[in-house]
Design a protein around this motif. Sequence first.
Motif, mmCIF file in Angstrom:
data_model
loop_
_atom_site.group_PDB
_atom_site.id
_atom_site.type_symbol
_atom_site.label_atom_id
_atom_site.label_comp_id
_atom_site.label_asym_id
_atom_site.label_seq_id
_atom_site.Cartn_x
_atom_site.Cartn_y
_atom_site.Cartn_z
ATOM 1 N N PHE B 245 0.831 -1.204 0.000
ATOM 2 C CA PHE B 245 0.000 0.000 0.000
ATOM 3 C C PHE B 245 0.861 1.248 0.000
ATOM 4 O O PHE B 245 0.587 2.219 -0.691
ATOM 5 C CB PHE B 245 -0.938 0.004 1.202
ATOM 6 C CG PHE B 245 -2.289 -0.524 0.875
ATOM 7 C CD1 PHE B 245 -3.050 0.107 -0.085
ATOM 8 C CD2 PHE B 245 -2.780 -1.650 1.487
ATOM 9 C CE1 PHE B 245 -4.296 -0.383 -0.420
ATOM 10 C CE2 PHE B 245 -4.018 -2.146 1.163
ATOM 11 C CZ PHE B 245 -4.785 -1.521 0.210
ATOM 12 N N LEU B 246 1.929 1.204 0.786
ATOM 13 C CA LEU B 246 2.811 2.368 0.814
ATOM 14 C C LEU B 246 3.423 2.600 -0.561
ATOM 15 O O LEU B 246 3.542 3.729 -1.011
ATOM 16 C CB LEU B 246 3.916 2.170 1.846
ATOM 17 C CG LEU B 246 3.568 2.613 3.250
ATOM 18 C CD1 LEU B 246 4.796 2.594 4.113
ATOM 19 C CD2 LEU B 246 2.951 3.994 3.256
ATOM 20 N N VAL B 249 0.707 4.251 -2.661
ATOM 21 C CA VAL B 249 0.406 5.621 -2.267
ATOM 22 C C VAL B 249 1.598 6.530 -2.541
ATOM 23 O O VAL B 249 1.461 7.655 -3.019
ATOM 24 C CB VAL B 249 0.031 5.665 -0.777
ATOM 25 C CG1 VAL B 249 -0.166 7.087 -0.323
ATOM 26 C CG2 VAL B 249 -1.233 4.881 -0.532
ATOM 27 N N ALA B 253 -1.418 7.253 -6.602
ATOM 28 C CA ALA B 253 -2.256 6.074 -6.792
ATOM 29 C C ALA B 253 -2.592 5.774 -8.242
ATOM 30 O O ALA B 253 -2.707 4.620 -8.618
ATOM 31 C CB ALA B 253 -3.534 6.235 -5.984
ATOM 32 N N LEU B 287 10.313 2.865 5.879
ATOM 33 C CA LEU B 287 8.900 3.193 6.048
ATOM 34 C C LEU B 287 8.738 4.608 6.595
ATOM 35 O O LEU B 287 7.895 5.374 6.137
ATOM 36 C CB LEU B 287 8.229 2.191 6.998
ATOM 37 C CG LEU B 287 7.987 0.790 6.451
ATOM 38 C CD1 LEU B 287 7.376 -0.099 7.506
ATOM 39 C CD2 LEU B 287 7.079 0.845 5.248
ATOM 40 N N LEU B 288 9.581 4.948 7.578
ATOM 41 C CA LEU B 288 9.486 6.281 8.167
ATOM 42 C C LEU B 288 9.724 7.358 7.137
ATOM 43 O O LEU B 288 9.006 8.359 7.079
ATOM 44 C CB LEU B 288 10.514 6.428 9.294
ATOM 45 C CG LEU B 288 10.021 6.209 10.713
ATOM 46 C CD1 LEU B 288 11.122 6.523 11.697
ATOM 47 C CD2 LEU B 288 8.811 7.084 11.007
ATOM 48 N N VAL B 291 6.711 7.620 4.930
ATOM 49 C CA VAL B 291 5.615 8.327 5.595
ATOM 50 C C VAL B 291 5.936 9.811 5.687
ATOM 51 O O VAL B 291 5.080 10.676 5.445
ATOM 52 C CB VAL B 291 5.358 7.724 6.991
ATOM 53 C CG1 VAL B 291 4.445 8.611 7.795
ATOM 54 C CG2 VAL B 291 4.744 6.346 6.860
ATOM 55 N N LEU B 294 5.431 11.381 2.397
ATOM 56 C CA LEU B 294 4.001 11.476 2.090
ATOM 57 C C LEU B 294 3.335 12.606 2.864
ATOM 58 O O LEU B 294 2.365 13.196 2.407
ATOM 59 C CB LEU B 294 3.304 10.156 2.427
ATOM 60 C CG LEU B 294 3.401 9.102 1.344
ATOM 61 C CD1 LEU B 294 2.729 7.837 1.792
ATOM 62 C CD2 LEU B 294 2.763 9.605 0.070
ATOM 63 N N MET B 295 3.861 12.884 4.071
ATOM 64 C CA MET B 295 3.275 13.985 4.823
ATOM 65 C C MET B 295 3.570 15.310 4.129
ATOM 66 O O MET B 295 2.771 16.238 4.171
ATOM 67 C CB MET B 295 3.834 13.999 6.245
ATOM 68 C CG MET B 295 3.204 12.923 7.106
ATOM 69 S SD MET B 295 3.847 12.961 8.764
ATOM 70 C CE MET B 295 2.793 11.764 9.547
ATOM 71 N N LEU B 296 4.750 15.402 3.497
ATOM 72 C CA LEU B 296 5.080 16.629 2.791
ATOM 73 C C LEU B 296 4.408 16.690 1.430
ATOM 74 O O LEU B 296 4.094 17.737 0.909
ATOM 75 C CB LEU B 296 6.608 16.730 2.594
ATOM 76 C CG LEU B 296 7.404 16.788 3.886
ATOM 77 C CD1 LEU B 296 8.886 16.766 3.596
ATOM 78 C CD2 LEU B 296 7.044 18.046 4.645
ATOM 79 N N ARG B 297 4.223 15.524 0.837
ATOM 80 C CA ARG B 297 3.692 15.483 -0.518
ATOM 81 C C ARG B 297 2.621 14.399 -0.589
ATOM 82 O O ARG B 297 2.852 13.305 -1.106
ATOM 83 C CB ARG B 297 4.846 15.182 -1.484
ATOM 84 C CG ARG B 297 4.540 15.483 -2.921
ATOM 85 C CD ARG B 297 5.696 15.170 -3.831
ATOM 86 N NE ARG B 297 5.200 14.912 -5.172
ATOM 87 C CZ ARG B 297 4.843 15.840 -6.030
ATOM 88 N NH1 ARG B 297 4.943 17.097 -5.701
ATOM 89 N NH2 ARG B 297 4.372 15.516 -7.217
ATOM 90 N N PRO B 298 1.450 14.699 -0.056
ATOM 91 C CA PRO B 298 0.435 13.653 0.106
ATOM 92 C C PRO B 298 -0.036 13.027 -1.191
ATOM 93 O O PRO B 298 -0.554 11.922 -1.185
ATOM 94 C CB PRO B 298 -0.722 14.374 0.796
ATOM 95 C CG PRO B 298 -0.324 15.764 0.987
ATOM 96 C CD PRO B 298 1.006 16.008 0.433
ATOM 97 N N GLN B 299 0.135 13.736 -2.295
ATOM 98 C CA GLN B 299 -0.412 13.174 -3.533
ATOM 99 C C GLN B 299 0.511 12.141 -4.163
ATOM 100 O O GLN B 299 0.178 11.540 -5.170
ATOM 101 C CB GLN B 299 -0.731 14.287 -4.540
ATOM 102 C CG GLN B 299 0.465 15.041 -5.076
ATOM 103 C CD GLN B 299 0.879 16.183 -4.158
ATOM 104 O OE1 GLN B 299 0.984 16.015 -2.962
ATOM 105 N NE2 GLN B 299 1.149 17.340 -4.728
#
Lengths: 380, 308
Positions: B245-246, B249, B253, B287-288, B291, B294-299
């Motif tokens: 999933f990571l 994402v 997607a 993983l960190l 994540v 992704l927090m900085l660039r959610p898309q």
Amino acid sequence: MTESTFSRKDLIGVLTFAALILVVLPMALDPFRLNLVGKYLTYGFVALGLVLSWGDAGILSLGQGIFFGLGGYCMAMFLKLEASTPAATKIQSTPGIPDFMDWNQLTALPWFWRPFHSLAFTIAAVPLVPALLAFVIGLAMFKRRVGGTYFAIITQAIAAILTILIIGQQGYTGGVNGITDLRTLLGWDIRTDHAKLVLYFISGGLLIACLVAAQTVRRSKLGRILLAMREREDRVRFSGYDVANFKIFVFCVAAALAGIGGAMFTLQVGFMSPSFVGIVPSIELVIFAAVGGRSSLLGALYGTLLVNWAKTTFSEDLPQLWLLAMGAMFIAVVVLFPNGLAGLVQDRLAPLLARLRPQRPELQQVAPAAVDASNQGVAR
Amino acid sequence: MFMGYSLGDLGSILAMQGFAGLVLFSVFVLMALGLAIIFGQMGVINMAHGEFMILGAYVTFLCSRLFAAYLPGAFAVYFFLAIILAFCASGLLGMAVEWALIRHLYKRPLDTLLATWGLSLILQQVYRSIFGAREVGVELPGWMMGSTHLTSQIEIPINGLIVMALTTLITLAVYLLIFRAGWGRQVRAVTQNRAMASAVGIDTERVDRLTYGLGCGIAGVAGSAFTMIGSTSPTAGQLYIVDTFLVVVFGGAQSLIGTIASAFTISQARSTMEFFLSGSMAQVLVLLSVVGILMLRPQGLFVLKIRR
């Protein structure tokens, strides 16, 4: 709580639940079973948080196990330090530190363990550490308008990270076994039947206090905004509310509740391990709330008790059927009864009861279904 | 030099770890391709994806047993038949699941997550009842074993090469199917605007079912590939689902290129770091950082522009 925030129906519901867990169950069950129920009740804290964050605000967190675990670990660290007095651990090469640290060749207590010598700090840390982590996650995610499925996946990933970290850092966390062999709380042996009974009542009382608090939040204007956010986030934003702040708030509350549940779990079960932190337990916690009803606090609590009771019964008698039954239950609940048991009661039982009672005008709280319907009506 | 390794040593470590990463990358890509198609196209979170993969692995296992027992002469090529069968088995199961379960939930994406989680529990129990809780391993034909030596220090396992070739082939096939074939045009039309696609006469329900089946089928192939690098057990699929999933994402997607790029980044970072750190710390760090990014660039890394 005043008349305006609490309807008579709410009050009856809360009192019935209180009577069930504080009077009926302690009288009906033997100490072993009662301790099990006490364990289930600690999941109830998480379910309350999930109703607020998922049922009301629409934020599905698949990482509630993180917060449950953090609360539990905070409590376990305090109890472990109390159990590891220099006298009790004098056979170790470094007396006075927890046994698993000694096995992993640590010679001094790590800095983040030190504050847990104090009970006051621990009690503060139990809700605050989870809430703080939730705040950081929420700040990063909600301010950037990440929500829905992405949020769910990321919380799940964080749960995975934390589990791997706890298992990997054996010397600091006790590894895969967790923190075990907890004995006393301020000199009071928590392993006796009597202590377990006392802890059960403390846990039940706390749960009811949290239930009332959550109910108050839901009946307040804040609760209405949360509901509105779930239904039409943009409209709430355009009305001038900072949606992100409300989401962060409710996510932190849910985390704090989970933390309290975790701490009570540690006290009653006597250990804490990463198996309560990861992805699987986190999803199970969500399922408890879903089965009971994601938009009903009491429903979620009954759901938690029921699913856990079913789980225990099944896994005692028919272990191979348990996974099948649980899987089928999830699917059935999601597909057939999205509002869970509470929805069933509301849709089927309530009209029946209403027919039996004489009609009387009353200001009823708007059911979520009605909000849906009216919103769709407005949207058209 | 760095940690007592000479420059030449480091080069070959990087090459070998890089290659180990490539095999992991192949499984990731196959898993993530299916998931990206399902998640990107339909917004369905398929938590049972790992179990579809394991179905493919079990099919491969059964094939190897059957061939060893009844057709020992053709054992050398059983693997290719197994891949096709794995694809069909997972794909058909996927289509059945879509028909029975998923199509009722398209308007509630978060609920698909719970329902497919329930499905994954059921599948796990079914596998456990049929195949037993113990891990099973697949016997590979002789020519797939062993390794080739590139230089005296670098050796590369042959089955890794096969997995990679397979992945490349399937990725190409998916690319052609989605971006070059008529059916792919329908899929993309439905992704971009379901109502309009339906209005111009595309049978969106059929497209959904086939897309879901295709995604699950690819997971089945991933299962076949997986048998070469790990042993199959009822719960093995669950270990991969979060990573996958990571990957999806992280890549963005709806973008296949993004999925491939992110699978490559994640698997390479992990296997290179694994040599220097413990396996679990490598995974945590990777993983960190994912994540964090992704927090900085959610898309995600690559974004497909879509009108909603």
